[in-house]
Design a protein around this motif. Structure first.
Motif, PDB file in Angstrom:
ATOM      1  N   ALA A 171      31.854  48.688  33.973  1.00 23.35           N
ATOM      2  CA  ALA A 171      33.095  48.713  34.744  1.00 23.35           C
ATOM      3  C   ALA A 171      33.178  47.505  35.663  1.00 23.35           C
ATOM      4  O   ALA A 171      32.153  46.947  36.071  1.00 23.35           O
ATOM      5  CB  ALA A 171      33.178  49.999  35.571  1.00 23.35           C
ATOM      6  N   GLU A 172      34.395  47.107  36.003  1.00 24.22           N
ATOM      7  CA  GLU A 172      34.596  46.076  36.994  1.00 24.22           C
ATOM      8  C   GLU A 172      34.314  46.660  38.369  1.00 24.22           C
ATOM      9  O   GLU A 172      34.708  47.791  38.673  1.00 24.22           O
ATOM     10  CB  GLU A 172      36.030  45.537  36.946  1.00 24.22           C
ATOM     11  N   ASP A 214      35.534  45.999  41.348  1.00 26.93           N
ATOM     12  CA  ASP A 214      36.724  46.327  42.138  1.00 26.93           C
ATOM     13  C   ASP A 214      37.461  47.541  41.589  1.00 26.93           C
ATOM     14  O   ASP A 214      38.154  48.240  42.331  1.00 26.93           O
ATOM     15  CB  ASP A 214      37.677  45.129  42.191  1.00 26.93           C
ATOM     16  N   GLU A 215      37.334  47.785  40.300  1.00 29.62           N
ATOM     17  CA  GLU A 215      38.021  48.935  39.697  1.00 29.62           C
ATOM     18  C   GLU A 215      37.258  50.232  39.977  1.00 29.62           C
ATOM     19  O   GLU A 215      37.856  51.254  40.330  1.00 29.62           O
ATOM     20  CB  GLU A 215      38.168  48.689  38.189  1.00 29.62           C
ATOM     21  N   LEU A 216      35.936  50.201  39.831  1.00 31.82           N
ATOM     22  CA  LEU A 216      35.155  51.419  40.004  1.00 31.82           C
ATOM     23  C   LEU A 216      34.920  51.731  41.482  1.00 31.82           C
ATOM     24  O   LEU A 216      34.984  52.888  41.904  1.00 31.82           O
ATOM     25  CB  LEU A 216      33.806  51.277  39.286  1.00 31.82           C
ATOM     26  N   PHE A 217      34.669  50.695  42.269  1.00 34.14           N
ATOM     27  CA  PHE A 217      34.394  50.881  43.699  1.00 34.14           C
ATOM     28  C   PHE A 217      35.320  49.961  44.504  1.00 34.14           C
ATOM     29  O   PHE A 217      34.891  48.886  44.960  1.00 34.14           O
ATOM     30  CB  PHE A 217      32.927  50.560  44.014  1.00 34.14           C
ATOM     31  N   PRO A 226      24.995  55.615  47.280  1.00 34.07           N
ATOM     32  CA  PRO A 226      24.044  54.518  47.078  1.00 34.07           C
ATOM     33  C   PRO A 226      24.288  53.402  48.081  1.00 34.07           C
ATOM     34  O   PRO A 226      25.408  53.231  48.571  1.00 34.07           O
ATOM     35  CB  PRO A 226      24.325  54.059  45.649  1.00 34.07           C
ATOM     36  N   PRO A 227      23.259  52.613  48.387  1.00 36.81           N
ATOM     37  CA  PRO A 227      23.461  51.440  49.248  1.00 36.81           C
ATOM     38  C   PRO A 227      24.510  50.525  48.637  1.00 36.81           C
ATOM     39  O   PRO A 227      24.613  50.390  47.414  1.00 36.81           O
ATOM     40  CB  PRO A 227      22.075  50.776  49.268  1.00 36.81           C
ATOM     41  N   GLN A 228      25.293  49.880  49.490  1.00 38.03           N
ATOM     42  CA  GLN A 228      26.372  49.031  49.006  1.00 38.03           C
ATOM     43  C   GLN A 228      25.877  47.920  48.077  1.00 38.03           C
ATOM     44  O   GLN A 228      26.574  47.547  47.125  1.00 38.03           O
ATOM     45  CB  GLN A 228      27.113  48.422  50.193  1.00 38.03           C
ATOM     46  N   GLU A 229      24.670  47.388  48.341  1.00 36.58           N
ATOM     47  CA  GLU A 229      24.192  46.297  47.498  1.00 36.58           C
ATOM     48  C   GLU A 229      23.820  46.754  46.088  1.00 36.58           C
ATOM     49  O   GLU A 229      23.600  45.935  45.195  1.00 36.58           O
ATOM     50  CB  GLU A 229      23.003  45.594  48.142  1.00 36.58           C
ATOM     51  N   ARG A 230      23.747  48.087  45.864  1.00 37.04           N
ATOM     52  CA  ARG A 230      23.466  48.595  44.516  1.00 37.04           C
ATOM     53  C   ARG A 230      24.735  48.740  43.676  1.00 37.04           C
ATOM     54  O   ARG A 230      24.668  48.871  42.459  1.00 37.04           O
ATOM     55  CB  ARG A 230      22.763  49.949  44.597  1.00 37.04           C
ATOM     56  N   LEU A 231      25.888  48.724  44.299  1.00 40.69           N
ATOM     57  CA  LEU A 231      27.127  49.010  43.572  1.00 40.69           C
ATOM     58  C   LEU A 231      27.408  48.016  42.441  1.00 40.69           C
ATOM     59  O   LEU A 231      27.869  48.431  41.375  1.00 40.69           O
ATOM     60  CB  LEU A 231      28.303  49.065  44.546  1.00 40.69           C
ATOM     61  N   PRO A 232      27.173  46.690  42.628  1.00 37.04           N
ATOM     62  CA  PRO A 232      27.414  45.778  41.499  1.00 37.04           C
ATOM     63  C   PRO A 232      26.583  46.124  40.274  1.00 37.04           C
ATOM     64  O   PRO A 232      27.088  46.086  39.141  1.00 37.04           O
ATOM     65  CB  PRO A 232      27.036  44.405  42.065  1.00 37.04           C
ATOM     66  N   ALA A 233      25.313  46.479  40.477  1.00 36.80           N
ATOM     67  CA  ALA A 233      24.450  46.821  39.343  1.00 36.80           C
ATOM     68  C   ALA A 233      24.893  48.127  38.699  1.00 36.80           C
ATOM     69  O   ALA A 233      24.852  48.272  37.466  1.00 36.80           O
ATOM     70  CB  ALA A 233      22.999  46.916  39.803  1.00 36.80           C
ATOM     71  N   ILE A 234      25.326  49.079  39.513  1.00 36.06           N
ATOM     72  CA  ILE A 234      25.802  50.354  38.961  1.00 36.06           C
ATOM     73  C   ILE A 234      27.040  50.121  38.103  1.00 36.06           C
ATOM     74  O   ILE A 234      27.148  50.633  36.975  1.00 36.06           O
ATOM     75  CB  ILE A 234      26.117  51.349  40.098  1.00 36.06           C
ATOM     76  N   ALA A 235      27.987  49.341  38.615  1.00 35.59           N
ATOM     77  CA  ALA A 235      29.204  49.065  37.855  1.00 35.59           C
ATOM     78  C   ALA A 235      28.876  48.361  36.544  1.00 35.59           C
ATOM     79  O   ALA A 235      29.449  48.678  35.491  1.00 35.59           O
ATOM     80  CB  ALA A 235      30.160  48.217  38.699  1.00 35.59           C
ATOM     81  N   ALA A 236      27.952  47.409  36.605  1.00 33.91           N
ATOM     82  CA  ALA A 236      27.566  46.679  35.398  1.00 33.91           C
ATOM     83  C   ALA A 236      26.929  47.606  34.369  1.00 33.91           C
ATOM     84  O   ALA A 236      27.172  47.482  33.167  1.00 33.91           O
ATOM     85  CB  ALA A 236      26.622  45.541  35.753  1.00 33.91           C
ATOM     86  N   MET A 237      26.105  48.547  34.844  1.00 34.19           N
ATOM     87  CA  MET A 237      25.420  49.463  33.927  1.00 34.19           C
ATOM     88  C   MET A 237      26.398  50.334  33.146  1.00 34.19           C
ATOM     89  O   MET A 237      26.158  50.663  31.983  1.00 34.19           O
ATOM     90  CB  MET A 237      24.452  50.352  34.716  1.00 34.19           C
TER      91      MET A 237
END
Length: 291
Positions: free
Chosen positions: A60-61, A63-66, A46-57
């Motif tokens: 997960a934190e 920094d912990e997940l990605f 996924p694009p890097q800017e999607r990672l915060p939303a993925i972790a939130a969904m």
């Protein structure tokens, strides 16, 4: 700087633990289910800017997940805020994201105004953003260590002390110039009451008193009620600053489009809570406070 490390199997494990289907995750992220399938099976990233939303969904934190293997550059900070380059124009007040693109590519530094605006938008300090900018230009800059918590400053019962308190609590240590404060106060009051020299003398303690109309213009320059400068009660000073900080947070949220994500029911509950709180603080007079 390296991108955050994406591991599709870790995402799958967290999704399953959260009892979400691939379709559930896809719907929450506004992507196709096939995209989630490809991410989890290492067929795509996924694009890097999607990672915060993925972790939130998946609860997960980030920094912990990605995890990231090094300190961030400008692009990393933007992605950690879940933004594309085009999303930044609302903060930089520019017609296009070219200033951001140029800075992220190490071609041209951001203006001071853009640094301040983006630090707030990315939820980092100015020092962290400036360090990230230097990394974007190829400099080896270590990560900024979090500042140790310090006791909140006290509201000092002098004009200079109160200005210092505002500077620390609301302006992250950086005020507008004395000339800009004078201009702002005069414009908002509709009268020529402040000069650069007068504001400087009040700020450094050269003058310890001022007429009420001057204090009112000074308050307008700082966007606080006149009672902040007129009252000797430190609790009133802290209440004013706390209220101002809450309003600033809502302003930032609205700029990010947050108010559109709040249902009318939640908005009504917040409105009632604020109204009830004001009534408790101010008594019956608060019934007339607009909400």
């Amino acid at each position: 700087m390296p991108d955050r490390v994406f591991d599709g199997s870790k995402l799958r494990d967290r999704r399953v633990a959260k009892r979400l289907s691939q379709a559930d995750l896809a719907a929450g992220l506004s992507v196709k289910t096939n995209a989630v399938y490809r991410w989890e099976n290492r067929l795509a990233t996924p694009p890097q800017e999607r990672l915060p939303a993925i972790a939130a969904m998946v609860g997960a934190e980030l920094d912990e997940l990605f995890p990231r293997l090094g300190p961030p550059n400008l692009a990393d900070l933007r992605c950690d805020a879940g933004m594309r380059q085009s999303d930044t124009t609302r903060y930089t007040k520019t017609a296009s994201p070219m200033p951001i693109r140029a800075a992220e590519q190490g071609k041209r530094t951001l203006s001071d105004e853009a640094v301040t605006a983006l630090a707030a938008a990315y939820n980092v300090t100015r020092a962290e953003l400036l360090a990230a900018q230097r990394r974007s230009f190829g400099h080896d800059v270590p990560a900024i260590e979090p500042e140790k918590a310090t006791p909140s400053p006290q509201v000092v019962d002098t004009i200079a002390g109160k200005i210092k308190y505002l500077q620390t609590e609301l302006y992250d240590g950086a005020l507008l110039s004395d000339a800009d404060l004078a201009s702002s106060g005069n414009r908002k009051s509709g009268r020529s009451l402040l000069t650069e020299e007068l504001v400087r003398n009040l700020r450094v303690g050269g003058l310890t008193t001022a007429p009420d109309d001057v204090l009112e213009a000074l308050a307008l320059a700082f966007d606080v009620p006149p009672v902040f400068f007129r009252s000797s009660d430190p609790e009133i000073g802290r209440l004013v600053v706390s209220t101002r900080a809450v309003r600033s947070q809502f302003t930032v949220m609205a700029a990010r489009g947050g108010e559109q994500e709040i249902s009318q029911d939640v908005r009504d509950q917040l409105r009632d809570f604020i109204s009830d709180t004001m009534a408790e603080i101010l008594g019956s007079d608060a019934d007339d406070v607009p909400t």
